[in-house]
Each structure stands twice: as C-alpha cells, then as structure tokens.
Design a protein around this motif. Sequence first.
Motif, PDB file in Angstrom:
ATOM      1  N   UNK A  52      38.779  37.698  46.141  1.00  0.00           N
ATOM      2  CA  UNK A  52      39.374  36.396  45.842  1.00  0.00           C
ATOM      3  C   UNK A  52      39.968  36.396  44.435  1.00  0.00           C
ATOM      4  N   UNK A  53      39.267  37.014  43.491  1.00  0.00           N
ATOM      5  CA  UNK A  53      39.775  37.123  42.114  1.00  0.00           C
ATOM      6  C   UNK A  53      41.012  38.012  42.057  1.00  0.00           C
ATOM      7  N   UNK A  54      40.934  39.175  42.670  1.00  0.00           N
ATOM      8  CA  UNK A  54      42.061  40.117  42.622  1.00  0.00           C
ATOM      9  C   UNK A  54      43.294  39.567  43.331  1.00  0.00           C
ATOM     10  N   UNK A  55      43.079  38.715  44.323  1.00  0.00           N
ATOM     11  CA  UNK A  55      44.206  38.114  45.052  1.00  0.00           C
ATOM     12  C   UNK A  55      44.667  36.796  44.445  1.00  0.00           C
ATOM     13  N   UNK A  56      44.111  36.435  43.278  1.00  0.00           N
ATOM     14  CA  UNK A  56      44.574  35.241  42.575  1.00  0.00           C
ATOM     15  C   UNK A  56      44.069  33.927  43.137  1.00  0.00           C
ATOM     16  N   UNK A  57      43.030  33.952  43.969  1.00  0.00           N
ATOM     17  CA  UNK A  57      42.471  32.706  44.507  1.00  0.00           C
ATOM     18  C   UNK A  57      41.550  32.024  43.495  1.00  0.00           C
ATOM     19  N   UNK A  58      40.933  32.834  42.619  1.00  0.00           N
ATOM     20  CA  UNK A  58      40.049  32.335  41.570  1.00  0.00           C
ATOM     21  C   UNK A  58      40.316  33.136  40.310  1.00  0.00           C
ATOM     22  N   UNK A  59      40.155  32.516  39.141  1.00  0.00           N
ATOM     23  CA  UNK A  59      40.152  33.348  37.939  1.00  0.00           C
ATOM     24  C   UNK A  59      38.719  33.828  37.722  1.00  0.00           C
ATOM     25  N   UNK A  60      38.513  34.650  36.681  1.00  0.00           N
ATOM     26  CA  UNK A  60      37.214  35.303  36.532  1.00  0.00           C
ATOM     27  C   UNK A  60      36.097  34.317  36.222  1.00  0.00           C
ATOM     28  N   UNK A  61      36.379  33.315  35.392  1.00  0.00           N
ATOM     29  CA  UNK A  61      35.322  32.346  35.068  1.00  0.00           C
ATOM     30  C   UNK A  61      34.964  31.510  36.293  1.00  0.00           C
ATOM     31  N   UNK A  62      35.939  31.212  37.142  1.00  0.00           N
ATOM     32  CA  UNK A  62      35.653  30.486  38.384  1.00  0.00           C
ATOM     33  C   UNK A  62      34.826  31.343  39.334  1.00  0.00           C
ATOM     34  N   UNK A  63      35.154  32.640  39.388  1.00  0.00           N
ATOM     35  CA  UNK A  63      34.399  33.554  40.246  1.00  0.00           C
ATOM     36  C   UNK A  63      32.944  33.631  39.798  1.00  0.00           C
ATOM     37  N   UNK A  64      32.713  33.691  38.484  1.00  0.00           N
ATOM     38  CA  UNK A  64      31.343  33.727  37.971  1.00  0.00           C
ATOM     39  C   UNK A  64      30.609  32.430  38.285  1.00  0.00           C
ATOM     40  N   UNK A  65      31.348  31.325  38.307  1.00  0.00           N
ATOM     41  CA  UNK A  65      30.735  30.031  38.620  1.00  0.00           C
ATOM     42  C   UNK A  65      30.236  29.980  40.062  1.00  0.00           C
ATOM     43  N   UNK A  66      30.835  30.785  40.947  1.00  0.00           N
ATOM     44  CA  UNK A  66      30.382  30.849  42.341  1.00  0.00           C
ATOM     45  C   UNK A  66      28.924  31.320  42.378  1.00  0.00           C
ATOM     46  N   UNK A  67      28.624  32.369  41.596  1.00  0.00           N
ATOM     47  CA  UNK A  67      27.246  32.878  41.548  1.00  0.00           C
ATOM     48  C   UNK A  67      26.310  31.837  40.949  1.00  0.00           C
ATOM     49  N   UNK A  68      26.779  31.129  39.911  1.00  0.00           N
ATOM     50  CA  UNK A  68      25.954  30.085  39.301  1.00  0.00           C
ATOM     51  C   UNK A  68      25.687  28.948  40.283  1.00  0.00           C
ATOM     52  N   UNK A  69      26.699  28.617  41.094  1.00  0.00           N
ATOM     53  CA  UNK A  69      26.540  27.546  42.077  1.00  0.00           C
ATOM     54  C   UNK A  69      25.502  27.925  43.127  1.00  0.00           C
ATOM     55  N   UNK A  70      25.549  29.169  43.577  1.00  0.00           N
ATOM     56  CA  UNK A  70      24.586  29.640  44.576  1.00  0.00           C
ATOM     57  C   UNK A  70      23.164  29.592  44.028  1.00  0.00           C
ATOM     58  N   UNK A  71      23.007  29.938  42.742  1.00  0.00           N
ATOM     59  CA  UNK A  71      21.657  30.003  42.160  1.00  0.00           C
ATOM     60  C   UNK A  71      21.197  28.679  41.550  1.00  0.00           C
TER      61      UNK A  71
END
Length: 466
Positions: free
Chosen positions: A120-139
């Motif tokens: 998703x990050x490499x395809x421009x769907x999320x930037x890196x800080x948004x991608x990291x927030x996905x893990x924070x949201x799960x936890x």
Amino acid sequence: MISQETIVALASPSGAGAIAVIRLSGVNALPIAAGVFQSVSGKAIEKQKTHTIHLGHIVDGDKVYDQVLLSIFKNPHSYTGEDVIEISCHGSTYIQQQIIQLLLRKGCRMAQAGEFTLRAFLNGKLDLSQAEAVADLISSDNEASHQIAMQQMRGGFSNEIAKLREELLNFASLIELELDFAEEDVEFADRTQFKELLNRIEFVLKRLIDSFAVGNVIKNGIPVAIVGEPNVGKSTLLNALLNEERAIVSEIAGTTRDTIEDELVINGIGFRFIDTAGIRETEDVVESIGIKKTFEKIEQAQVVLYLFEGTQFQISGLSYITEIEKVKNKYPLKPLLVVINKIDLLTEVEIASIRAQLAPLNVTLETISAKANRGIDSLKNQLLSFVNTGALRNNETIVTNTRHYDSLLKALEEIQKVRFGMDSNLSSDLMAIDIKQALYYFGEITGEVTNDELLGNIFANFCIGK
C-alpha cells in the motif's frame, strides 16, 4: 521494489473462530481465486465489478473445502492498490490451512509480516507515517491510543509535515536559483518572508516534539509506581483499582517480594499500576532484592503514588514525612501523589491533623479506604489530572512514534542552523546545505526519503496478513 508475486495470508487472528478471512493481493489474485472458486450463481468472478461479494465454494477438482463469501477489490481501488481478494470462510483451523495450502499450490506465496501494508505504501495508497499508524491502530487498547492512531492514519500528521516541507522546498528552489546567478548578486527569496517561515516551522516542530512526552505514555500506558512501607495496603489498593484480587493481601509485613503489574483504562487513558515491595530496612535477602526493584520501578514510572496507613501516622508520622521528602527530592520531575489509607478507622479531626502536618511538603494528597473502596474514584480522577489530554480533546497532532520524534529533532536542529545562517549573513550555498538536510528529515517521516533497511525494520513489526 514492488513485487509482481501474488501473496496470501490469514488476515484474521489465528486459531478457531466463527469465521476467518484469507487475503490475496497481486497481479494474479483474480485468476488464482477464479481457479478455486465456484459461484453458486455460476458467474465468472473475473468479470464481476470491484467491491462486490459473491457466495460460492472453494474447490479443488471434485473436492469441496468450504462454502465461502468472496470479496473483490480491483486495482487501484483497494487497500494495497493491487487486485485484492478476501475469502471469508468458516473459522476451523483445518479449513484455513487447507485453503491457504491450495492457494499456494495455485501460484501464491505466503505474505511476509506487514507486506500488504508495505505494498500500500509502495503503491502510494499510504505514506510511511500513515502505514505505521496502521500497526498502532491494531495494537491500540484504549480510547486515547485509538484516537491518536486514527488521526495519524487519516493523514493529520502527514498533512502538517507535508505542508511545511512544501513551503520550505519552494524557498529552497529560490535559494538554488540564486546560486545560478551568483555573479549577478540578486536575491529571489524574500529574506523577511523566509525568516517568518523558519519561525513558523520551528514553532510547529517544537510543539510536535513536546507532544511526544504525552503521546508516548498514552500509546504505551502511563506507569504508576505504588510505593510505601510494608503492610500499608498497597496490594489492597491495587486490587481496589482493578476491581479484582490481583495481588496477594496478607497481615504479614513484606508479603510482596516482587513487583506486580496490571493495566487499567480510566476515561480512555491506559495506566499501568506497579505494586512494589515495601520500602524498609530488612535483613531478608529476597525482600531486599524486591526493595531494590522498587527503586528501579520508580525510575521507570511517570507517576509515583506514595501510600501510608493513616492509623499509624501518630506513631510513625515523622518517618513517613522523611520517606515522602526522600522520594520527592530524588525524583523532583515526577508527579508525586500521597495517599492516606484506612481513613475508615480515623476521625475527621485526625484526618485534618494529618493533612496539616503534610501541608509543608506541598504534595498532592488523597484520602482513601482501599478495603472499603472509599475514595477510589477521586483517586482515579487525580491520576487523570496528571495527563495532559487537552491536545486529544482539541484533536491536535500528537507524536507517538520514536522514529518520527528523532527525525523531528534533527529537522529542528537543521532549521535552527538555517536561522543562524540568516542572522549571520552566511552565503546562500551554505544555507542551501542545511535546508536540504531539513527537507531530508521531513521526507524521512512521510517516506519520501527511505531505504530497504528502514522499511524492513518498520514492517517487520506488523502482523502477517496486514
């Protein structure tokens, strides 16, 4: 860097349950799924529209594995930006394993940790800080950490950084243009506006950096060390706070030989309460180790809760005051909450007398009866008051990620160098170097500047299937 392989993983928690979700992503996700799925309507899923769900069976030749729901998400309108298929099957671990093994035989490979979000990050769907927030949201396990992760995943932090970076980049371009016309001695970048921008960037960076102190403890839970002499009710208080018999309660002094930890969510904020061994002089080797650990836990705590028994104050009041002063002087930056226990055995006059004797210490004071569950709600409210949740209520950006914090500190350092350069009338070429470094650290946060090692470290912390 984008792999052309089609990946598969279990997207729901492992183990048996009512249903399980198996996710595929990649260029061959649709044809592979079509090869093992028979729709009850007889429709070919390759020809179906995106964001549709179809009832059917997973089959391998004549063998039927399960009746499932198959969801189609065609690129670029999917989580990863690729073709994505999600199979909702029954939650038997045997069924999950059989379907995944079948998909592997048909051409998929097992996804690595965080690989769906990496794509998703490499395809421009999320930037890196948004991608990291996905893990924070799960936890996230409380309202506050959930709110912070959601705000970051929706781009609040990214947008703030991106806007500053864009403005700085515009001025950097003008500074670079000046270098091309060095012999002309002209200025394309308005120095007054540039100074205003630097002041604004510095203000925002300092605010974000300061927010980390709050964000980090909210994300990980606020550690509260419960300390005091033995047998004053620390374990009883922990049980009262948690509303369960978590710690051993005994009339024998020194019962708690080790630290006991548990978590409690108060109004959406997570607290980690640490019941420590009582502080006292002892020749017991095991108890001495516990007391040593007590001081280690105080070092780690954000809040120190000193508990003493009100009925013993007339006898040992001076020693209590001495201990409180010792803790206060040793840890002056930590909020210290002094709690008088067993007030159900005291008169109002006795309580007032204790308050008066403690007043010169200038500490926050609460009165409770842990055993009778009196004053516990007031104590919880006092703990909440130590946490600055104003930023949460105002929906401001709060930094919780250590990597972001480090990049912000480095960016601030470079901005301050640029400001110093302007005040010292340094040449444009020297200022340009510091501006480029500041832009680099901004880019590190959102992923405009990255490398394989950084991405590997970030996404290795994700669960497989996300």
